[in-house]
Design a protein around this motif. Sequence first.
Motif, PDB file in Angstrom:
ATOM      1  N   ILE A 165      61.094  27.807  36.256  1.00  0.00           N
ATOM      2  CA  ILE A 165      60.960  27.997  37.707  1.00  0.00           C
ATOM      3  C   ILE A 165      59.885  29.037  38.007  1.00  0.00           C
ATOM      4  CG2 ILE A 165      62.128  28.929  39.751  1.00  0.00           C
ATOM      5  CD1 ILE A 165      64.721  27.653  38.610  1.00  0.00           C
ATOM      6  N   SER A 166      59.910  30.136  37.262  1.00  0.00           N
ATOM      7  CA  SER A 166      58.955  31.220  37.495  1.00  0.00           C
ATOM      8  C   SER A 166      57.533  30.797  37.134  1.00  0.00           C
ATOM      9  CB  SER A 166      59.358  32.452  36.675  1.00  0.00           C
ATOM     10  OG  SER A 166      60.653  32.891  37.048  1.00  0.00           O
ATOM     11  N   PHE A 167      57.411  30.043  36.030  1.00  0.00           N
ATOM     12  CA  PHE A 167      56.070  29.614  35.619  1.00  0.00           C
ATOM     13  C   PHE A 167      55.471  28.631  36.625  1.00  0.00           C
ATOM     14  CE2 PHE A 167      53.205  26.877  32.997  1.00  0.00           C
ATOM     15  CZ  PHE A 167      52.239  27.852  32.762  1.00  0.00           C
ATOM     16  N   ALA A 168      56.322  27.845  37.283  1.00  0.00           N
ATOM     17  CA  ALA A 168      55.820  26.936  38.316  1.00  0.00           C
ATOM     18  C   ALA A 168      55.043  27.723  39.365  1.00  0.00           C
ATOM     19  CB  ALA A 168      56.985  26.189  38.969  1.00  0.00           C
ATOM     20  N   VAL A 169      55.605  28.843  39.774  1.00  0.00           N
ATOM     21  CA  VAL A 169      54.948  29.698  40.779  1.00  0.00           C
ATOM     22  C   VAL A 169      53.689  30.332  40.197  1.00  0.00           C
ATOM     23  CG1 VAL A 169      55.221  31.740  42.248  1.00  0.00           C
ATOM     24  CG2 VAL A 169      57.139  30.160  41.943  1.00  0.00           C
ATOM     25  N   ILE A 170      53.797  30.846  38.980  1.00  0.00           N
ATOM     26  CA  ILE A 170      52.663  31.519  38.342  1.00  0.00           C
ATOM     27  C   ILE A 170      51.494  30.562  38.147  1.00  0.00           C
ATOM     28  CG2 ILE A 170      51.859  32.629  36.210  1.00  0.00           C
ATOM     29  CD1 ILE A 170      53.591  34.498  37.802  1.00  0.00           C
ATOM     30  N   LYS A 171      51.760  29.373  37.620  1.00  0.00           N
ATOM     31  CA  LYS A 171      50.672  28.456  37.286  1.00  0.00           C
ATOM     32  C   LYS A 171      49.985  27.932  38.537  1.00  0.00           C
ATOM     33  CE  LYS A 171      49.440  24.687  34.186  1.00  0.00           C
ATOM     34  NZ  LYS A 171      49.889  23.846  33.050  1.00  0.00           N
ATOM     35  N   VAL A 172      50.775  27.554  39.555  1.00  0.00           N
ATOM     36  CA  VAL A 172      50.178  27.089  40.806  1.00  0.00           C
ATOM     37  C   VAL A 172      49.310  28.193  41.406  1.00  0.00           C
ATOM     38  CG1 VAL A 172      50.676  26.420  43.192  1.00  0.00           C
ATOM     39  CG2 VAL A 172      51.971  25.390  41.318  1.00  0.00           C
ATOM     40  N   SER A 173      49.817  29.426  41.376  1.00  0.00           N
ATOM     41  CA  SER A 173      49.083  30.557  41.950  1.00  0.00           C
ATOM     42  C   SER A 173      47.805  30.854  41.176  1.00  0.00           C
ATOM     43  CB  SER A 173      49.978  31.804  41.974  1.00  0.00           C
ATOM     44  OG  SER A 173      51.125  31.592  42.767  1.00  0.00           O
ATOM     45  N   VAL A 174      47.901  30.847  39.845  1.00  0.00           N
ATOM     46  CA  VAL A 174      46.728  31.128  39.018  1.00  0.00           C
ATOM     47  C   VAL A 174      45.651  30.067  39.230  1.00  0.00           C
ATOM     48  CG1 VAL A 174      45.875  31.212  36.635  1.00  0.00           C
ATOM     49  CG2 VAL A 174      47.933  32.489  37.259  1.00  0.00           C
ATOM     50  N   PHE A 175      46.051  28.797  39.202  1.00  0.00           N
ATOM     51  CA  PHE A 175      45.073  27.718  39.389  1.00  0.00           C
ATOM     52  C   PHE A 175      44.417  27.807  40.764  1.00  0.00           C
ATOM     53  CE2 PHE A 175      46.154  24.191  36.113  1.00  0.00           C
ATOM     54  CZ  PHE A 175      46.159  25.136  35.105  1.00  0.00           C
ATOM     55  N   ALA A 176      45.203  28.137  41.792  1.00  0.00           N
ATOM     56  CA  ALA A 176      44.637  28.264  43.139  1.00  0.00           C
ATOM     57  C   ALA A 176      43.699  29.469  43.223  1.00  0.00           C
ATOM     58  CB  ALA A 176      45.756  28.396  44.165  1.00  0.00           C
ATOM     59  N   MET A 177      44.046  30.558  42.546  1.00  0.00           N
ATOM     60  CA  MET A 177      43.218  31.768  42.595  1.00  0.00           C
ATOM     61  C   MET A 177      41.896  31.588  41.851  1.00  0.00           C
ATOM     62  SD  MET A 177      45.731  35.064  42.282  1.00  0.00           S
ATOM     63  CE  MET A 177      47.009  35.402  43.492  1.00  0.00           C
ATOM     64  N   ILE A 178      41.877  30.730  40.828  1.00  0.00           N
ATOM     65  CA  ILE A 178      40.619  30.468  40.126  1.00  0.00           C
ATOM     66  C   ILE A 178      39.573  29.965  41.115  1.00  0.00           C
ATOM     67  CG2 ILE A 178      39.481  28.958  38.439  1.00  0.00           C
ATOM     68  CD1 ILE A 178      42.022  29.136  36.735  1.00  0.00           C
ATOM     69  N   GLY A 179      39.993  29.094  42.033  1.00  0.00           N
ATOM     70  CA  GLY A 179      39.077  28.591  43.048  1.00  0.00           C
ATOM     71  C   GLY A 179      38.589  29.671  44.002  1.00  0.00           C
ATOM     72  N   LEU A 180      39.378  30.748  44.158  1.00  0.00           N
ATOM     73  CA  LEU A 180      39.003  31.830  45.076  1.00  0.00           C
ATOM     74  C   LEU A 180      37.961  32.773  44.479  1.00  0.00           C
ATOM     75  CD1 LEU A 180      42.544  32.824  46.460  1.00  0.00           C
ATOM     76  CD2 LEU A 180      40.880  31.244  47.473  1.00  0.00           C
ATOM     77  N   VAL A 181      37.855  32.787  43.142  1.00  0.00           N
ATOM     78  CA  VAL A 181      36.949  33.757  42.506  1.00  0.00           C
ATOM     79  C   VAL A 181      35.794  33.083  41.769  1.00  0.00           C
ATOM     80  CG1 VAL A 181      38.718  35.546  42.292  1.00  0.00           C
ATOM     81  CG2 VAL A 181      38.437  33.887  40.435  1.00  0.00           C
ATOM     82  N   THR A 182      35.620  31.762  41.976  1.00  0.00           N
ATOM     83  CA  THR A 182      34.481  31.053  41.380  1.00  0.00           C
ATOM     84  C   THR A 182      33.699  30.324  42.473  1.00  0.00           C
ATOM     85  OG1 THR A 182      35.902  29.124  40.912  1.00  0.00           O
ATOM     86  CG2 THR A 182      35.601  30.724  39.135  1.00  0.00           C
ATOM     87  N   ASP A 183      32.431  30.019  42.175  1.00  0.00           N
ATOM     88  CA  ASP A 183      31.548  29.469  43.210  1.00  0.00           C
ATOM     89  C   ASP A 183      31.078  28.037  42.976  1.00  0.00           C
ATOM     90  OD1 ASP A 183      31.572  31.936  44.632  1.00  0.00           O
ATOM     91  OD2 ASP A 183      30.114  32.747  43.192  1.00  0.00           O
ATOM     92  N   ASP A 184      31.205  27.516  41.739  1.00  0.00           N
ATOM     93  CA  ASP A 184      30.769  26.146  41.484  1.00  0.00           C
ATOM     94  C   ASP A 184      31.588  25.532  40.357  1.00  0.00           C
ATOM     95  OD1 ASP A 184      29.624  26.988  38.968  1.00  0.00           O
ATOM     96  OD2 ASP A 184      27.863  27.687  40.068  1.00  0.00           O
ATOM     97  N   THR A 185      31.348  24.237  40.096  1.00  0.00           N
ATOM     98  CA  THR A 185      32.144  23.490  39.120  1.00  0.00           C
ATOM     99  C   THR A 185      32.041  24.067  37.711  1.00  0.00           C
ATOM    100  OG1 THR A 185      31.861  21.455  40.401  1.00  0.00           O
ATOM    101  CG2 THR A 185      32.539  21.204  38.105  1.00  0.00           C
ATOM    102  N   LYS A 186      30.818  24.414  37.280  1.00  0.00           N
ATOM    103  CA  LYS A 186      30.647  24.937  35.922  1.00  0.00           C
ATOM    104  C   LYS A 186      31.343  26.287  35.748  1.00  0.00           C
ATOM    105  CE  LYS A 186      26.502  22.499  34.405  1.00  0.00           C
ATOM    106  NZ  LYS A 186      25.132  22.621  33.859  1.00  0.00           N
ATOM    107  N   GLU A 187      31.246  27.153  36.764  1.00  0.00           N
ATOM    108  CA  GLU A 187      31.920  28.451  36.689  1.00  0.00           C
ATOM    109  C   GLU A 187      33.431  28.250  36.695  1.00  0.00           C
ATOM    110  OE1 GLU A 187      32.041  32.812  38.938  1.00  0.00           O
ATOM    111  OE2 GLU A 187      30.977  31.138  39.867  1.00  0.00           O
TER     112      GLU A 187
END
Length: 413
Positions: free
Chosen positions: A107-129
Amino acid sequence: MNAKLLIRLSLIFNYMVFAVLLNSVGAVILQVQRTFDVTKAEASILEGFKDLPIAIFSFVVASFLPKIGLKRGMLIALGLVAGMCFIMPVMANEFWYFKMLFATVGISFAVIKVSVFAMIGLVTDDTKEHSSLMSTIEGFFMIGVLLGNVFFSLFVNDADPRSTAWLSIYWYLGALSVVAALFLLLADVNESASKRENSKAWDDFVEMIKLVAKPLVLVFAASAFLFVLIEQSFMTWTPTFYQDVLKVPASMGIQAGAVLAGALAVGRLLAGVILKRVHWLTFTLTSTVLVGICVLLTLPLTQNLPEVTETITWFNAPFVVYLFPLLGVFLAPIYPTINSVVLSALPKYMQSSMSGLIVVFSALGGTTGSIITGNIFERYGGTNAFYFSLIPIVALCLILFLLHKQVTKQQHA
């Protein structure tokens, strides 16, 4: 320290903590067989107690998390896991405690993984990054798996299978969860891009459901399911395979899981560099084919092993003991690459919902792979159980072509 760098380091550390917790399932499956006389088929259920809550909870919360707050959700998840870890050394004297533990971790990892994957998009600027950071974070995830397996092996008593001293490890895992929460508190995360203005949580949930009907998502679902089925078959059952088939001590079997995780970590960290220069389809297809070749080359070596009169160690083990984990180098880059390709093809406000679906498909694949492998292992032996992986490996090669076609359509839409 640069704000984006601090966020990235926080994501890596949190992910590593859950790497240890989640992938301890292979070691725990071996240990509950030894300590509590649980059968292989019964022990395989632990994968389901871990993965099904991941699937269900990811599906429910993915669209709501941006409104609750990604960081806040991660802190709650870390608190739940820390509490459960502190209970285990004191109370865990029956098999059902381990079911509760992995359900909480799931249950906890569900929250962690969704959050981490969403945050990757917040700190990168293009597909390769995006692909590079995704592979790097997943690489450190495997380093966490490696360290976790080594750590677990230090608590295993080879001479006394009934010893419960190994449960003391959960004091340390609880403390690590607390440290991860404190580290996350220091990271300043701007989550505005992950939210849609003037949208209701229910509307976002309905839109996530509609995502499933997209051809891109359906093809991705098949690829993620197949990959995790393959990966978890190896990751979960390697310790048992090493003890039952290769006849090594239990602690060494768990250490073999660490070696496999180390190979996966190397593969994912290398992918973070290679993907900046090589097209993702070429890379993932080549990796998948090489995994199949490794299976075909190594498993025949498990037959007719020479008799060893002394205790097997890493210094006198058969060649296959060292060779088998190398398939992890080729297996490693496939999952983070396909995740990144699909996420970066979608708008940022949809990436949280898509992350939830990724976790759902992955969890279902992991549970299916572990249960199938466990039952084949018990009935037909460990070597045949791992030969079974060739079927989803071939299927994954075909699905990758379809995924490339759908991603290209999405990018030109």
